[in-house]
Design a protein around this motif. Structure first.
Motif, mmCIF file in Angstrom:
data_model
loop_
_atom_site.group_PDB
_atom_site.id
_atom_site.type_symbol
_atom_site.label_atom_id
_atom_site.label_comp_id
_atom_site.label_asym_id
_atom_site.label_seq_id
_atom_site.Cartn_x
_atom_site.Cartn_y
_atom_site.Cartn_z
ATOM 1 N N MET A 9 1.251 6.934 4.802
ATOM 2 C CA MET A 9 0.920 5.319 4.259
ATOM 3 C C MET A 9 2.275 4.836 4.674
ATOM 4 N N ALA A 10 1.816 3.825 4.772
ATOM 5 C CA ALA A 10 2.424 2.163 4.572
ATOM 6 C C ALA A 10 2.980 2.897 6.386
ATOM 7 N N THR A 11 2.771 3.647 7.281
ATOM 8 C CA THR A 11 3.840 3.856 8.229
ATOM 9 C C THR A 11 3.155 3.543 9.414
ATOM 10 N N ASP A 12 3.451 3.776 10.782
ATOM 11 C CA ASP A 12 2.941 3.452 12.207
ATOM 12 C C ASP A 12 2.339 4.687 11.984
ATOM 13 N N ALA A 13 2.100 5.883 11.337
ATOM 14 C CA ALA A 13 1.604 7.224 11.693
ATOM 15 C C ALA A 13 -0.156 6.784 11.054
ATOM 16 N N TRP A 14 -0.131 5.752 10.456
ATOM 17 C CA TRP A 14 -1.790 6.291 9.045
ATOM 18 C C TRP A 14 -2.414 5.899 10.095
ATOM 19 N N GLN A 15 -2.838 5.087 11.457
ATOM 20 C CA GLN A 15 -3.811 4.989 11.644
ATOM 21 C C GLN A 15 -4.127 6.510 12.254
ATOM 22 N N THR A 16 -3.044 7.404 12.722
ATOM 23 C CA THR A 16 -3.991 8.990 13.403
ATOM 24 C C THR A 16 -4.212 9.761 12.353
ATOM 25 N N THR A 17 -3.604 9.253 10.922
ATOM 26 C CA THR A 17 -3.592 10.310 10.033
ATOM 27 C C THR A 17 -5.091 9.457 9.709
ATOM 28 N N ARG A 18 -5.324 8.529 9.429
ATOM 29 C CA ARG A 18 -6.345 8.453 8.395
ATOM 30 C C ARG A 18 -7.918 8.747 9.865
ATOM 31 N N GLN B 241 2.109 -1.881 -1.479
ATOM 32 C CA GLN B 241 2.398 -2.668 -2.499
ATOM 33 C C GLN B 241 3.424 -1.957 -3.351
ATOM 34 N N ALA B 242 3.230 -1.116 -3.257
ATOM 35 C CA ALA B 242 3.691 -0.921 -4.241
ATOM 36 C C ALA B 242 5.861 -1.334 -4.301
ATOM 37 N N GLU B 243 6.414 -0.850 -5.506
ATOM 38 C CA GLU B 243 7.848 -1.725 -5.497
ATOM 39 C C GLU B 243 8.784 -0.629 -5.207
ATOM 40 N N ASP B 244 7.956 0.929 -5.258
ATOM 41 C CA ASP B 244 8.497 2.138 -5.325
ATOM 42 C C ASP B 244 8.001 2.693 -3.943
ATOM 43 N N PRO B 245 7.989 2.101 -2.906
ATOM 44 C CA PRO B 245 6.359 2.985 -2.261
ATOM 45 C C PRO B 245 6.860 4.652 -2.267
ATOM 46 N N GLU B 246 8.273 5.680 -2.393
ATOM 47 C CA GLU B 246 8.210 7.172 -2.263
ATOM 48 C C GLU B 246 8.174 6.977 -4.187
ATOM 49 N N ARG B 247 7.518 6.590 -4.738
ATOM 50 C CA ARG B 247 6.956 6.979 -6.241
ATOM 51 C C ARG B 247 5.747 6.699 -6.457
ATOM 52 N N ALA B 248 5.586 6.181 -5.522
ATOM 53 C CA ALA B 248 3.552 5.843 -5.147
ATOM 54 C C ALA B 248 3.458 6.783 -4.406
ATOM 55 N N ARG B 249 4.099 7.265 -3.980
ATOM 56 C CA ARG B 249 3.914 8.327 -2.958
ATOM 57 C C ARG B 249 3.612 9.725 -3.577
ATOM 58 N N GLN B 250 4.686 10.104 -4.740
ATOM 59 C CA GLN B 250 4.773 11.259 -4.676
ATOM 60 C C GLN B 250 3.643 11.157 -5.940
ATOM 61 N N ALA B 251 3.652 9.994 -6.820
ATOM 62 C CA ALA B 251 2.420 10.495 -7.833
ATOM 63 C C ALA B 251 0.832 10.722 -6.723
ATOM 64 N N LEU B 252 0.936 9.978 -5.530
ATOM 65 C CA LEU B 252 -0.198 10.616 -4.751
ATOM 66 C C LEU B 252 -1.324 11.643 -4.221
ATOM 67 N N ILE B 253 0.159 13.086 -4.370
ATOM 68 C CA ILE B 253 0.473 13.987 -3.641
ATOM 69 C C ILE B 253 -0.890 14.858 -3.912
ATOM 70 N N PRO B 254 -0.401 14.651 -5.863
ATOM 71 C CA PRO B 254 -1.787 16.080 -6.835
ATOM 72 C C PRO B 254 -2.886 15.434 -6.578
ATOM 73 N N VAL B 255 -3.503 14.292 -6.377
ATOM 74 C CA VAL B 255 -4.885 13.879 -6.012
ATOM 75 C C VAL B 255 -5.277 15.028 -4.944
ATOM 76 N N TRP B 256 -3.934 14.175 -3.739
ATOM 77 C CA TRP B 256 -4.313 14.622 -2.114
ATOM 78 C C TRP B 256 -4.342 16.122 -2.327
ATOM 79 N N GLN B 257 -4.213 16.995 -2.389
ATOM 80 C CA GLN B 257 -3.829 18.018 -2.753
ATOM 81 C C GLN B 257 -5.299 18.908 -3.212
ATOM 82 N N LEU B 258 -5.564 17.894 -4.324
ATOM 83 C CA LEU B 258 -6.919 18.727 -5.009
ATOM 84 C C LEU B 258 -7.606 18.521 -3.916
#
Length: 160
Positions: free
Chosen positions: A21-30, A61-78
């Protein structure tokens, strides 16, 4: 054991997707995620695509993108665990997507900080990813010049 393997793959997939998310690899991922979730039908696929876009925007848009990513991992794991339970044939496709996305992700920047402080005639021998080379310099205050009697070529017993 099969459940553990599925859970591990779902976690790997979630971590990889969120990392993109928010990298150059996003379109491939999406695109890969849309194909992966197409098995669930067009409505579910559209919902996943919307969720992906919203989550990617949060990271961007996150002030701390890594924190946002960490919070999203469990959602996508489910999400991925549910998909793999419903469609076990998606396992190979998820593995392939993970490999494809990982190849596109930027390499993690490695940054090391090392602080060494020596006091009171202390010594430090430290290294980071390299050799330790020690140069000893004698304490010149302890050195005394040789006395004339012991100096080479002088002293008793020698004749000129």
């Amino acid at each position: 054991m099969l459940e553990e393997a599925m859970t591990a793959l779902a976690l790997t997939g979630a971590t990889t997707v969120v990392a993109a998310m928010a990298t150059d690899a996003w379109q491939t991922t999406r695109t890969g995620m849309a194909v992966l979730f197409r098995r669930s039908g067009r409505t579910q696929q559209a919902a996943v695509e919307t969720q992906l876009e919203g989550n990617a925007a949060l990271v961007a848009q996150a002030e701390d993108p890594e924190r946002a990513r960490q919070a999203l991992i469990p959602v996508w794991q489910l999400q991925m665990e549910a998909l793999l339970r419903r469609y076990p044939d998606a396992t190979d496709d998820l593995r392939a997507l993970v490999e494809e996305v990982r190849a596109e992700l930027p390499r993690a920047e490695q940054h090391w900080v090392q602080t060494n402080i020596a006091r009171d005639n202390g010594r430090i021998f430290a290294s980071q990813l390299g050799d330790v080379i020690v140069h000893e310099h004698p304490d010149t205050s302890q050195l005394r010049p040789p006395t004339p009697a012991s100096a080479p070529g002088t002293g008793s017993g020698q004749t000129s």
